[in-house]
Motif scaffolding. Structure first.
Motif, PDB file in Angstrom:
ATOM      1  N   GLU A  83       0.830  -1.221   0.000  1.00 21.61           N
ATOM      2  CA  GLU A  83       0.000   0.000   0.000  1.00 21.61           C
ATOM      3  C   GLU A  83       0.859   1.264   0.000  1.00 21.61           C
ATOM      4  OE1 GLU A  83      -0.493  -2.612   1.893  1.00 21.61           O
ATOM      5  OE2 GLU A  83      -2.631  -3.082   2.096  1.00 21.61           O
ATOM      6  N   SER A 101      -4.258  -3.576   4.344  1.00 19.68           N
ATOM      7  CA  SER A 101      -5.616  -3.058   4.140  1.00 19.68           C
ATOM      8  C   SER A 101      -6.609  -4.081   3.597  1.00 19.68           C
ATOM      9  CB  SER A 101      -5.563  -1.850   3.195  1.00 19.68           C
ATOM     10  OG  SER A 101      -5.160  -2.260   1.902  1.00 19.68           O
ATOM     11  N   LEU A 102      -6.173  -5.322   3.417  1.00 20.32           N
ATOM     12  CA  LEU A 102      -7.087  -6.339   2.879  1.00 20.32           C
ATOM     13  C   LEU A 102      -7.367  -7.404   3.933  1.00 20.32           C
ATOM     14  CD1 LEU A 102      -5.626  -6.909  -0.717  1.00 20.32           C
ATOM     15  CD2 LEU A 102      -7.724  -5.690  -0.131  1.00 20.32           C
ATOM     16  N   GLY A 134     -11.138 -10.487   7.242  1.00 26.46           N
ATOM     17  CA  GLY A 134     -12.467 -10.479   7.854  1.00 26.46           C
ATOM     18  C   GLY A 134     -13.397  -9.464   7.231  1.00 26.46           C
ATOM     19  N   ALA A 135     -12.951  -8.803   6.167  1.00 24.31           N
ATOM     20  CA  ALA A 135     -13.792  -7.785   5.529  1.00 24.31           C
ATOM     21  C   ALA A 135     -15.057  -8.416   4.970  1.00 24.31           C
ATOM     22  CB  ALA A 135     -13.020  -7.090   4.416  1.00 24.31           C
ATOM     23  N   ALA A 166     -12.471  -7.230  -1.747  1.00 22.48           N
ATOM     24  CA  ALA A 166     -11.632  -6.083  -2.115  1.00 22.48           C
ATOM     25  C   ALA A 166     -11.986  -5.608  -3.514  1.00 22.48           C
ATOM     26  CB  ALA A 166     -10.172  -6.490  -2.078  1.00 22.48           C
ATOM     27  N   TYR A 218      -7.788  -2.395  -7.139  1.00 22.84           N
ATOM     28  CA  TYR A 218      -6.617  -2.437  -6.267  1.00 22.84           C
ATOM     29  C   TYR A 218      -5.952  -3.810  -6.327  1.00 22.84           C
ATOM     30  CZ  TYR A 218      -3.490  -2.681  -2.364  1.00 22.84           C
ATOM     31  OH  TYR A 218      -2.360  -2.884  -1.616  1.00 22.84           O
ATOM     32  N   PHE A 256     -10.237  -7.341  10.479  1.00 26.81           N
ATOM     33  CA  PHE A 256     -10.878  -6.475   9.498  1.00 26.81           C
ATOM     34  C   PHE A 256     -10.333  -5.067   9.669  1.00 26.81           C
ATOM     35  CE2 PHE A 256     -14.061  -3.578  11.298  1.00 26.81           C
ATOM     36  CZ  PHE A 256     -14.169  -4.022  12.606  1.00 26.81           C
ATOM     37  N   MET A 295     -12.252   3.090   5.849  1.00 28.53           N
ATOM     38  CA  MET A 295     -11.013   2.423   6.239  1.00 28.53           C
ATOM     39  C   MET A 295     -10.588   2.881   7.627  1.00 28.53           C
ATOM     40  SD  MET A 295     -10.210   0.517   3.592  1.00 28.53           S
ATOM     41  CE  MET A 295      -8.610   0.013   4.184  1.00 28.53           C
ATOM     42  N   LEU A 296     -10.295   1.919   8.466  1.00 27.59           N
ATOM     43  CA  LEU A 296      -9.871   2.239   9.839  1.00 27.59           C
ATOM     44  C   LEU A 296      -8.361   2.423   9.970  1.00 27.59           C
ATOM     45  CD1 LEU A 296     -12.375  -0.224  11.239  1.00 27.59           C
ATOM     46  CD2 LEU A 296     -12.053   1.948  12.401  1.00 27.59           C
ATOM     47  N   HIS A 297      -7.627   1.883   9.029  1.00 28.78           N
ATOM     48  CA  HIS A 297      -6.162   1.937   9.077  1.00 28.78           C
ATOM     49  C   HIS A 297      -5.628   1.382  10.394  1.00 28.78           C
ATOM     50  CE1 HIS A 297      -5.767   3.839   5.198  1.00 28.78           C
ATOM     51  NE2 HIS A 297      -6.787   4.599   5.531  1.00 28.78           N
ATOM     52  N   ASP A 298      -6.264   0.311  10.815  1.00 27.11           N
ATOM     53  CA  ASP A 298      -5.783  -0.435  11.973  1.00 27.11           C
ATOM     54  C   ASP A 298      -6.267  -1.876  11.816  1.00 27.11           C
ATOM     55  OD1 ASP A 298      -4.689  -1.117  14.463  1.00 27.11           O
ATOM     56  OD2 ASP A 298      -5.244   0.816  15.307  1.00 27.11           O
ATOM     57  N   LEU A 299      -5.821  -2.749  12.686  1.00 27.92           N
ATOM     58  CA  LEU A 299      -6.166  -4.165  12.595  1.00 27.92           C
ATOM     59  C   LEU A 299      -7.175  -4.475  13.689  1.00 27.92           C
ATOM     60  CD1 LEU A 299      -2.478  -5.441  12.261  1.00 27.92           C
ATOM     61  CD2 LEU A 299      -4.025  -4.705  10.429  1.00 27.92           C
TER      62      LEU A 299
END
Lengths: 236, 282
Positions: free
Chosen positions: B39, B67-68, B71-72, B76, B80, B102, B109-113
């Motif tokens: 990314e 970012s993938l 758990g999303a 995707a 991308y 997720f 996007m949370l930009h965290d795990l």
């Protein structure tokens, strides 16, 4: 559940119902703290002079509003700065107490942030520069008109035409202050839609200028400088 | 892909802008590879592209996504994934790793795990996402265990069973994060050794190791912002005894010390690695 976590992280205040649905553990607030800290740190990293001009309180109020109403949708972390900037530019337009140079500074620092990462490779292989062909201009370029000297330490009021550019062999962008005519010329050259001679004729006509030897001499000097700097790369 | 097919082993470090210059100009024979987050490079020129080229000239590159998360709920976006596929081909990544977590919901996007519930429904989603990504990238996928600070709903499985079900049903590889095992064991009163012993050694293609911080309430946070603790070194040793010669990555993402200090950690890890695995380099 994922929506509850989103709400917990991005609402201005952590919603009690979201926390309850997640089981009530205050440990969930760790995520709120981590997510928000990381995003705000990146914004401050990208926009240090903006942060100083607008004050920490305004920056954080804008950040809080943005997360609640327009949270980041980009997977590229560097672009969370753009999401914040888009929101701030709108909200700050209606903030009379804001430092007058803050919005210009934000646009300028965003341009620096952007150009640092843009691919400088042209979309086509440029040939030798020719007036009767369309120009090829570096893609690692931003042009902006500002009403404060945000590229200088003092930020004094006054209109400036700025070119933020990164040569293909450089890691950092540089800023050039342009004359209004060069700014218009470069704006048209960058669009790359028409041959250079057409662009020049149109600009001269708009300015009521005669294309005489002196005009051509000045034009050629400017173009030579733009080519030397790696801003104009050739023709196609 | 199995361990005997691995072309990369030894100690690596994350290629981060803050340490790039000393890293790229260092003479550190103990360093065998670097890892990067695609990314940070996809759709990007300038300094990052230059760093990438310089790194590629010296070391094999491993790739680790941010970012993938598997758990999303939503797959995707194909655009991308196509970019990622091209990038992985460009750096010749032997596999691509991502987290069992997720990071986004409803396009935000949370930009965290963020942790997943340890449920069979979450297993199904993760397996689907892993298969989709593997098919699209045409490359093996490694799944990383994350650290978590709260339980997402009532668990139907324990964490190890959750991991095992995902790995087995998706036939994915495992990126074993030793620091995350340690952090979770302390935060949730679990047995790190037991968790480690239950992970399928034959699926492990990489190990992550990092430092963590301790909050005033005693909660450990996987910050990647401190030196690796002795207890985590000890767990790494156990992990290496079980899985053998897989690449071990030192993760450092913030609060960077002098490069000499990071180098010393690499040297210490290398000494442990060679002692435990018997690996040698020409």
């Amino acid at each position: 559940m994922q929506r509850q976590i989103l709400a917990l992280c991005f609402r201005a205040a952590p919603p009690r119902d979201a926390l309850d649905e997640l089981g009530g553990s205050s440990q969930w607030l760790i995520y709120r703290e981590l997510v928000r800290e990381r995003l705000l740190r990146e914004i401050k990293l990208a926009l240090p002079r903006t942060a100083a001009l607008c004050t920490a309180a305004v920056l954080e109020e804008t950040f809080v509003w943005q997360l609640e109403h327009e949270p980041p949708r980009t997977r590229f972390f560097r672009e969370v700065v753009h999401a914040f900037a888009a929101c701030a530019l709108r909200r700050w337009a209606e903030l009379p107490s804001l430092h007058p140079a803050a919005r210009d500074m934000l646009r300028y620092e965003l341009a620096l942030w952007d150009v640092a990462d843009l691919d400088a490779t042209p979309s086509c292989t440029p040939g030798e520069f020719a007036f009767d062909k369309r120009p090829v201009v570096s893609r690692a370029l931003a042009l902006l008109e500002v009403s404060h000297a945000v590229h200088l330490p003092e930020c004094a009021p006054g209109v400036h035409y700025l070119c933020v550019h990164r040569p293909s062999d450089a890691e950092r962008p540089r800023t050039w202050s342009l004359t209004p005519v060069t700014y218009q010329l470069l704006t048209q050259l960058r669009a790359g839609e028409r041959p250079v001679d057409e662009i020049v004729k149109q600009l001269a006509a708009a300015a009521g200028a005669r294309i005489d030897a002196a005009y051509l001499d000045a034009l050629c000097t400017t173009l030579a400088q733009l080519m030397e700097l790696g801003i104009v790369l050739g023709s196609r | 892909m199995r361990q005997n097919e691995l072309t990369v082993h030894g100690i690596g470090i994350g290629l981060r802008q803050a340490i790039a210059e000393p890293l790229l100009t260092s003479t550190l024979p103990e360093l065998q590879f670097v890892e990067l987050h695609p990314e940070n490079y996809v759709q990007r020129g300038g300094r990052f592209r230059v760093l990438l080229e310089r790194a590629r000239a010296r070391w094999p590159i491993l790739t680790h996504g941010l970012s993938l998360g598997f758990g999303a709920v939503e797959p995707a976006e194909p655009q991308y994934v196509a970019q990622l596929k091209r990038f992985l081909a460009e750096v010749n990544a032997p596999w691509h790793s991502e987290h069992l977590c997720f990071s986004s919901a409803d396009g935000v996007m949370l930009h965290d795990l963020l942790p997943l519930p340890f449920t069979r429904a979450a297993v199904r989603v993760a397996v689907e996402r892993i298969r989709e990504l593997r098919d699209a990238l045409e490359r093996p996928i490694a799944v990383e265990n994350i650290s978590y600070y709260a339980h997402a709903g009532t668990p139907e499985l324990d964490e190890a069973d959750f991991m095992l079900e995902v790995l087995e049903r998706s036939d994915a590889l495992l990126l074993l994060d030793v620091n995350n095992i340690y952090v979770n064991s302390k935060n949730h009163g679990l047995d790190a050794q037991r968790f480690l012993s239950r992970m399928p050694a034959e699926r492990v293609v990489q190990i992550h190791i990092a430092g963590h911080s301790v909050r005033p309430d005693g909660t450990l946070i996987d910050t990647h912002g401190a030196a690796v603790r002795d207890e985590v070194y000890a767990l790494l040793e156990d992990a290496l005894r079980r899985v053998g010669r897989v690449p071990v990555l030192l993760e450092r993402d913030q609060s960077f010390p002098d490069f000499a200090e990071l180098s010393a950690e690499v040297v210490r890890l290398h000494a442990l690695y060679t002692r435990v695995t018997g690996a040698t380099w020409p």
